[in-house]
Motif scaffolding. Structure first.
Motif, PDB file in Angstrom:
ATOM      1  N   THR A  81      10.351  16.830  -8.157  1.00 19.86           N
ATOM      2  CA  THR A  81       9.502  18.018  -8.188  1.00 19.86           C
ATOM      3  C   THR A  81       9.014  18.183  -9.623  1.00 19.86           C
ATOM      4  OG1 THR A  81      10.813  19.040  -6.436  1.00 19.86           O
ATOM      5  CG2 THR A  81       9.350  20.481  -7.704  1.00 19.86           C
ATOM      6  N   LEU A  82       7.695  18.153  -9.790  1.00 19.40           N
ATOM      7  CA  LEU A  82       7.073  18.272 -11.105  1.00 19.40           C
ATOM      8  C   LEU A  82       6.991  19.739 -11.531  1.00 19.40           C
ATOM      9  CD1 LEU A  82       4.174  15.696 -10.623  1.00 19.40           C
ATOM     10  CD2 LEU A  82       6.317  15.377 -11.866  1.00 19.40           C
ATOM     11  N   PRO A  83       6.734  20.011 -12.812  1.00 25.67           N
ATOM     12  CA  PRO A  83       6.619  21.406 -13.273  1.00 25.67           C
ATOM     13  C   PRO A  83       5.558  22.201 -12.503  1.00 25.67           C
ATOM     14  CG  PRO A  83       6.759  19.935 -15.151  1.00 25.67           C
ATOM     15  CD  PRO A  83       6.625  19.064 -13.923  1.00 25.67           C
ATOM     16  N   SER A  84       4.539  21.534 -12.010  1.00 19.41           N
ATOM     17  CA  SER A  84       3.481  22.206 -11.243  1.00 19.41           C
ATOM     18  C   SER A  84       3.945  22.609  -9.849  1.00 19.41           C
ATOM     19  CB  SER A  84       2.267  21.284 -11.126  1.00 19.41           C
ATOM     20  OG  SER A  84       2.614  20.136 -10.336  1.00 19.41           O
ATOM     21  N   GLY A  85       5.109  22.092  -9.415  1.00 18.20           N
ATOM     22  CA  GLY A  85       5.601  22.356  -8.068  1.00 18.20           C
ATOM     23  C   GLY A  85       5.292  21.233  -7.099  1.00 18.20           C
ATOM     24  N   ARG A  86       4.453  20.292  -7.520  1.00 21.65           N
ATOM     25  CA  ARG A  86       4.112  19.163  -6.656  1.00 21.65           C
ATOM     26  C   ARG A  86       5.330  18.280  -6.472  1.00 21.65           C
ATOM     27  NH1 ARG A  86       1.737  13.825  -7.156  1.00 21.65           N
ATOM     28  NH2 ARG A  86       1.720  13.970  -9.419  1.00 21.65           N
ATOM     29  N   ILE A  87       5.566  17.849  -5.231  1.00 19.81           N
ATOM     30  CA  ILE A  87       6.682  16.960  -4.920  1.00 19.81           C
ATOM     31  C   ILE A  87       6.133  15.558  -4.741  1.00 19.81           C
ATOM     32  CG2 ILE A  87       8.518  16.437  -3.268  1.00 19.81           C
ATOM     33  CD1 ILE A  87       8.632  19.471  -2.693  1.00 19.81           C
ATOM     34  N   THR A  88       6.761  14.613  -5.417  1.00 18.08           N
ATOM     35  CA  THR A  88       6.319  13.223  -5.390  1.00 18.08           C
ATOM     36  C   THR A  88       7.550  12.321  -5.309  1.00 18.08           C
ATOM     37  OG1 THR A  88       4.927  11.602  -6.534  1.00 18.08           O
ATOM     38  CG2 THR A  88       6.230  13.088  -7.918  1.00 18.08           C
ATOM     39  N   LYS A  89       7.326  11.016  -5.292  1.00 21.22           N
ATOM     40  CA  LYS A  89       8.443  10.071  -5.235  1.00 21.22           C
ATOM     41  C   LYS A  89       8.363   9.074  -6.380  1.00 21.22           C
ATOM     42  CE  LYS A  89       9.599  10.552  -0.487  1.00 21.22           C
ATOM     43  NZ  LYS A  89       9.974   9.939   0.748  1.00 21.22           N
ATOM     44  N   VAL A  90       9.513   8.551  -6.747  1.00 22.85           N
ATOM     45  CA  VAL A  90       9.612   7.571  -7.829  1.00 22.85           C
ATOM     46  C   VAL A  90       9.147   6.209  -7.328  1.00 22.85           C
ATOM     47  CG1 VAL A  90      11.227   6.334  -9.331  1.00 22.85           C
ATOM     48  CG2 VAL A  90      11.496   8.800  -8.966  1.00 22.85           C
ATOM     49  N   ILE A  91       8.258   5.593  -8.079  1.00 24.06           N
ATOM     50  CA  ILE A  91       7.884   4.199  -7.816  1.00 24.06           C
ATOM     51  C   ILE A  91       8.924   3.307  -8.478  1.00 24.06           C
ATOM     52  CG2 ILE A  91       6.168   2.392  -8.219  1.00 24.06           C
ATOM     53  CD1 ILE A  91       4.051   4.696  -8.307  1.00 24.06           C
ATOM     54  N   LEU A  92       9.160   3.562  -9.756  1.00 21.37           N
ATOM     55  CA  LEU A  92      10.102   2.755 -10.527  1.00 21.37           C
ATOM     56  C   LEU A  92      10.494   3.508 -11.791  1.00 21.37           C
ATOM     57  CD1 LEU A  92      11.345  -0.119 -10.376  1.00 21.37           C
ATOM     58  CD2 LEU A  92       9.454  -0.898 -11.765  1.00 21.37           C
ATOM     59  N   ALA A  93      11.757   3.440 -12.155  1.00 22.49           N
ATOM     60  CA  ALA A  93      12.226   4.002 -13.425  1.00 22.49           C
ATOM     61  C   ALA A  93      12.685   2.829 -14.283  1.00 22.49           C
ATOM     62  CB  ALA A  93      13.368   4.980 -13.199  1.00 22.49           C
ATOM     63  N   LYS A  94      12.096   2.710 -15.475  1.00 17.60           N
ATOM     64  CA  LYS A  94      12.388   1.574 -16.351  1.00 17.60           C
ATOM     65  C   LYS A  94      12.896   2.050 -17.697  1.00 17.60           C
ATOM     66  CE  LYS A  94       8.063  -0.171 -15.668  1.00 17.60           C
ATOM     67  NZ  LYS A  94       6.984  -1.124 -15.901  1.00 17.60           N
ATOM     68  N   ARG A  95      13.913   1.360 -18.188  1.00 15.32           N
ATOM     69  CA  ARG A  95      14.423   1.632 -19.535  1.00 15.32           C
ATOM     70  C   ARG A  95      13.522   0.923 -20.529  1.00 15.32           C
ATOM     71  NH1 ARG A  95      18.195   2.988 -23.093  1.00 15.32           N
ATOM     72  NH2 ARG A  95      19.087   1.468 -24.498  1.00 15.32           N
ATOM     73  N   ARG A  96      13.112   1.640 -21.541  1.00 16.02           N
ATOM     74  CA  ARG A  96      12.285   1.082 -22.613  1.00 16.02           C
ATOM     75  C   ARG A  96      13.114   1.100 -23.893  1.00 16.02           C
ATOM     76  NH1 ARG A  96       8.164  -1.540 -20.258  1.00 16.02           N
ATOM     77  NH2 ARG A  96       6.938  -0.167 -18.954  1.00 16.02           N
ATOM     78  N   ASP A  97      13.419  -0.084 -24.405  1.00 19.79           N
ATOM     79  CA  ASP A  97      14.275  -0.233 -25.583  1.00 19.79           C
ATOM     80  C   ASP A  97      13.437  -0.758 -26.740  1.00 19.79           C
ATOM     81  OD1 ASP A  97      16.145  -0.910 -27.508  1.00 19.79           O
ATOM     82  OD2 ASP A  97      17.551  -1.760 -26.072  1.00 19.79           O
ATOM     83  N   GLY A  98      13.340   0.042 -27.794  1.00 19.83           N
ATOM     84  CA  GLY A  98      12.543  -0.343 -28.954  1.00 19.83           C
ATOM     85  C   GLY A  98      13.221  -1.356 -29.864  1.00 19.83           C
ATOM     86  N   GLY A  99      14.510  -1.615 -29.609  1.00 18.94           N
ATOM     87  CA  GLY A  99      15.228  -2.589 -30.429  1.00 18.94           C
ATOM     88  C   GLY A  99      15.134  -2.261 -31.906  1.00 18.94           C
ATOM     89  N   ARG A 100      14.883  -3.280 -32.706  1.00 17.26           N
ATOM     90  CA  ARG A 100      14.802  -3.081 -34.160  1.00 17.26           C
ATOM     91  C   ARG A 100      13.426  -2.603 -34.618  1.00 17.26           C
ATOM     92  NH1 ARG A 100      17.122  -8.706 -36.111  1.00 17.26           N
ATOM     93  NH2 ARG A 100      14.879  -8.905 -36.210  1.00 17.26           N
ATOM     94  N   LEU A 101      12.495  -2.391 -33.681  1.00 16.37           N
ATOM     95  CA  LEU A 101      11.156  -1.947 -34.071  1.00 16.37           C
ATOM     96  C   LEU A 101      11.126  -0.500 -34.550  1.00 16.37           C
ATOM     97  CD1 LEU A 101       9.017  -3.517 -31.214  1.00 16.37           C
ATOM     98  CD2 LEU A 101       9.241  -4.313 -33.575  1.00 16.37           C
ATOM     99  N   GLY A 102      12.143   0.274 -34.173  1.00 17.65           N
ATOM    100  CA  GLY A 102      12.174   1.672 -34.586  1.00 17.65           C
ATOM    101  C   GLY A 102      11.417   2.594 -33.641  1.00 17.65           C
ATOM    102  N   THR A 103      10.851   2.045 -32.562  1.00 17.53           N
ATOM    103  CA  THR A 103      10.195   2.904 -31.580  1.00 17.53           C
ATOM    104  C   THR A 103      11.264   3.555 -30.712  1.00 17.53           C
ATOM    105  OG1 THR A 103       9.932   1.050 -30.057  1.00 17.53           O
ATOM    106  CG2 THR A 103       8.101   1.523 -31.527  1.00 17.53           C
ATOM    107  N   PRO A 104      10.993   4.732 -30.177  1.00 23.43           N
ATOM    108  CA  PRO A 104      12.042   5.458 -29.453  1.00 23.43           C
ATOM    109  C   PRO A 104      12.449   4.812 -28.134  1.00 23.43           C
ATOM    110  CG  PRO A 104      10.026   6.783 -29.605  1.00 23.43           C
ATOM    111  CD  PRO A 104       9.765   5.510 -30.311  1.00 23.43           C
ATOM    112  N   ASN A 105      13.745   4.726 -27.919  1.00 19.78           N
ATOM    113  CA  ASN A 105      14.273   4.288 -26.634  1.00 19.78           C
ATOM    114  C   ASN A 105      14.081   5.439 -25.651  1.00 19.78           C
ATOM    115  OD1 ASN A 105      15.166   1.971 -27.915  1.00 19.78           O
ATOM    116  ND2 ASN A 105      17.221   2.733 -28.203  1.00 19.78           N
TER     117      ASN A 105
END
Length: 106
Positions: free
Chosen positions: A75-99
């Motif tokens: 359920t999104l902040p707008s109240g709309r209900i949707t479904k997950v397609i895919l949840a992926k972990r994003r790891d910045g490693g040593r680049l310093g970008t946010p995980n």
């Protein structure tokens, strides 16, 4: 580990993890709130089966939010209900970008 700063997680979504299908229909876990940043932008993504799917929103959450299976109900902040397609972990490693965890939504 660099992570998305909490000040950017300005939205809250409710996630009901998909537990599977029964003779009575789909089953979901109890809803839990997840702090995130919601980007309501339509784009083409690949689903867990490799097929191209249209995503209407993406939520960016902390890296600890990885246990969100495909087909979970959101359920999104707008109240709309949707479904997950895919949840992926994003790891910045040593680049310093946010995980973070990227949650692609129908």
């Amino acid at each position: 580990m660099v992570r998305i700063p909490r000040r950017f997680l300005i939205h809250t979504i409710t996630v009901e993890a998909y537990l599977g299908r029964t003779s009575k229909g789909d089953r979901y876990a109890a809803g839990r709130e997840v702090a995130c940043l919601v980007d309501e932008q339509t784009r083409l993504v690949r689903g867990p089966d490799g097929d191209e799917v249209t995503s209407t929103s993406t939520a960016y959450a902390g890296p600890e939010e990885q246990a969100i299976p495909p087909a979970s109900r959101v359920t999104l902040p707008s109240g709309r209900i949707t479904k997950v397609i895919l949840a992926k972990r994003r790891d910045g490693g040593r680049l310093g970008t946010p995980n973070h965890t990227e949650i692609q939504l129908e």
